[in-house]
Motif scaffolding. Structure first.
Motif, short mmCIF file in Angstrom:
data_model
loop_
_atom_site.label_atom_id
_atom_site.label_comp_id
_atom_site.label_asym_id
_atom_site.label_seq_id
_atom_site.Cartn_x
_atom_site.Cartn_y
_atom_site.Cartn_z
N VAL A 99 0.85 -1.20 0.00
CA VAL A 99 0.00 0.00 0.00
C VAL A 99 0.88 1.25 0.00
O VAL A 99 0.61 2.21 -0.73
N ALA A 100 1.95 1.22 0.80
CA ALA A 100 2.84 2.38 0.87
C ALA A 100 3.50 2.67 -0.48
O ALA A 100 3.57 3.83 -0.91
N ILE A 101 3.96 1.62 -1.15
CA ILE A 101 4.61 1.82 -2.45
C ILE A 101 3.65 2.44 -3.47
O ILE A 101 3.99 3.40 -4.17
N VAL A 102 2.43 1.92 -3.54
CA VAL A 102 1.45 2.46 -4.48
C VAL A 102 1.09 3.90 -4.09
O VAL A 102 0.96 4.77 -4.96
N SER A 103 0.95 4.17 -2.79
CA SER A 103 0.61 5.52 -2.33
C SER A 103 1.73 6.51 -2.64
O SER A 103 1.46 7.63 -3.09
N ILE A 104 2.96 6.10 -2.42
CA ILE A 104 4.10 6.98 -2.73
C ILE A 104 4.17 7.23 -4.23
O ILE A 104 4.35 8.38 -4.68
N GLY A 105 3.99 6.19 -5.02
CA GLY A 105 3.98 6.35 -6.48
C GLY A 105 2.87 7.29 -6.92
O GLY A 105 3.08 8.16 -7.78
N ALA A 106 1.68 7.14 -6.32
CA ALA A 106 0.56 8.02 -6.65
C ALA A 106 0.89 9.46 -6.29
O ALA A 106 0.58 10.40 -7.04
N GLY A 107 1.54 9.64 -5.15
CA GLY A 107 1.93 10.99 -4.74
C GLY A 107 2.93 11.62 -5.70
O GLY A 107 2.80 12.79 -6.06
N ILE A 108 3.90 10.84 -6.12
CA ILE A 108 4.90 11.35 -7.07
C ILE A 108 4.23 11.72 -8.40
O ILE A 108 4.50 12.78 -8.97
N ILE A 109 3.35 10.86 -8.88
CA ILE A 109 2.65 11.15 -10.13
C ILE A 109 1.75 12.38 -9.96
O ILE A 109 1.66 13.22 -10.86
N GLY A 110 1.12 12.51 -8.78
CA GLY A 110 0.32 13.70 -8.50
C GLY A 110 1.16 14.97 -8.57
O GLY A 110 0.72 15.99 -9.13
N VAL A 111 2.37 14.92 -8.04
CA VAL A 111 3.27 16.07 -8.11
C VAL A 111 3.64 16.37 -9.56
O VAL A 111 3.64 17.53 -9.99
N ILE A 112 3.91 15.32 -10.33
CA ILE A 112 4.25 15.51 -11.75
C ILE A 112 3.10 16.17 -12.51
O ILE A 112 3.31 17.04 -13.36
N ILE A 113 1.87 15.76 -12.19
CA ILE A 113 0.70 16.32 -12.88
C ILE A 113 0.40 17.73 -12.40
O ILE A 113 0.17 18.64 -13.22
N PHE A 114 0.42 17.96 -11.07
CA PHE A 114 -0.10 19.22 -10.54
C PHE A 114 0.94 20.30 -10.27
O PHE A 114 0.60 21.49 -10.35
N LEU A 115 2.17 19.95 -9.96
CA LEU A 115 3.16 20.98 -9.61
C LEU A 115 3.36 22.01 -10.72
O LEU A 115 3.34 23.22 -10.44
N PRO A 116 3.52 21.60 -11.98
CA PRO A 116 3.68 22.63 -13.03
C PRO A 116 2.46 23.56 -13.11
O PRO A 116 2.61 24.77 -13.36
#
Length: 122
Positions: A99-116
């Motif tokens: 669960v932690a690995i998928v959650s961390i991956g989701a967080g990283i992808i969220g940053v990639i999508i939303f940070l810019p």
């Protein structure tokens, strides 16, 4: 046809009962829901692309589904091993790690999508 509809509705009721139960025993699910709502609201605000929506929704449903599965397996193991057991602890830790690995991956992808998109506000 009517029995199929009744059976399907009954299945959804059981599924909803499981989701409600999980919210009652897993505090992390409430945090996941809050983060998911922020991502969804952010998606509408920033008008993310269809591809970004698909990725976001797949990740949101994936994290929730994995957390429900993790909780189910923990409760199942507790039925047979209510006392402390090192092997059961290892299994639970492995599931939590998934669960932690998928959650961390989701967080990283969220940053990639939303940070810019967020940075364009400044």
């Amino acid at each position: 046809m009517l029995s199929f509809v009744k059976s399907t509705l009954k299945s959804f009721k059981y599924a909803w009962d499981g989701i409600r139960f999980c919210f009652g025993v897993e505090k992390n699910l409430t945090i996941m829901l809050f983060i998911s709502l922020i991502a969804i609201i952010g998606g509408f605000y920033f008008k993310i692309s269809n591809t970004e929506w698909l990725v976001s929704l797949i990740l949101i449903t994936g994290v929730f589904s994995l957390e429900l599965f993790n909780t189910a397996m923990e409760k199942f193991l507790d039925l047979f091993y209510p006392e402390k057991n090192e092997k059961v602890k290892n299994i639970k830790d492995l599931m939590a790690g998934g669960v932690a690995i998928v959650s961390i991956g989701a967080g990283i992808i969220g940053v990639i999508i939303f940070l810019p998109k967020i940075l364009t506000l400044f």
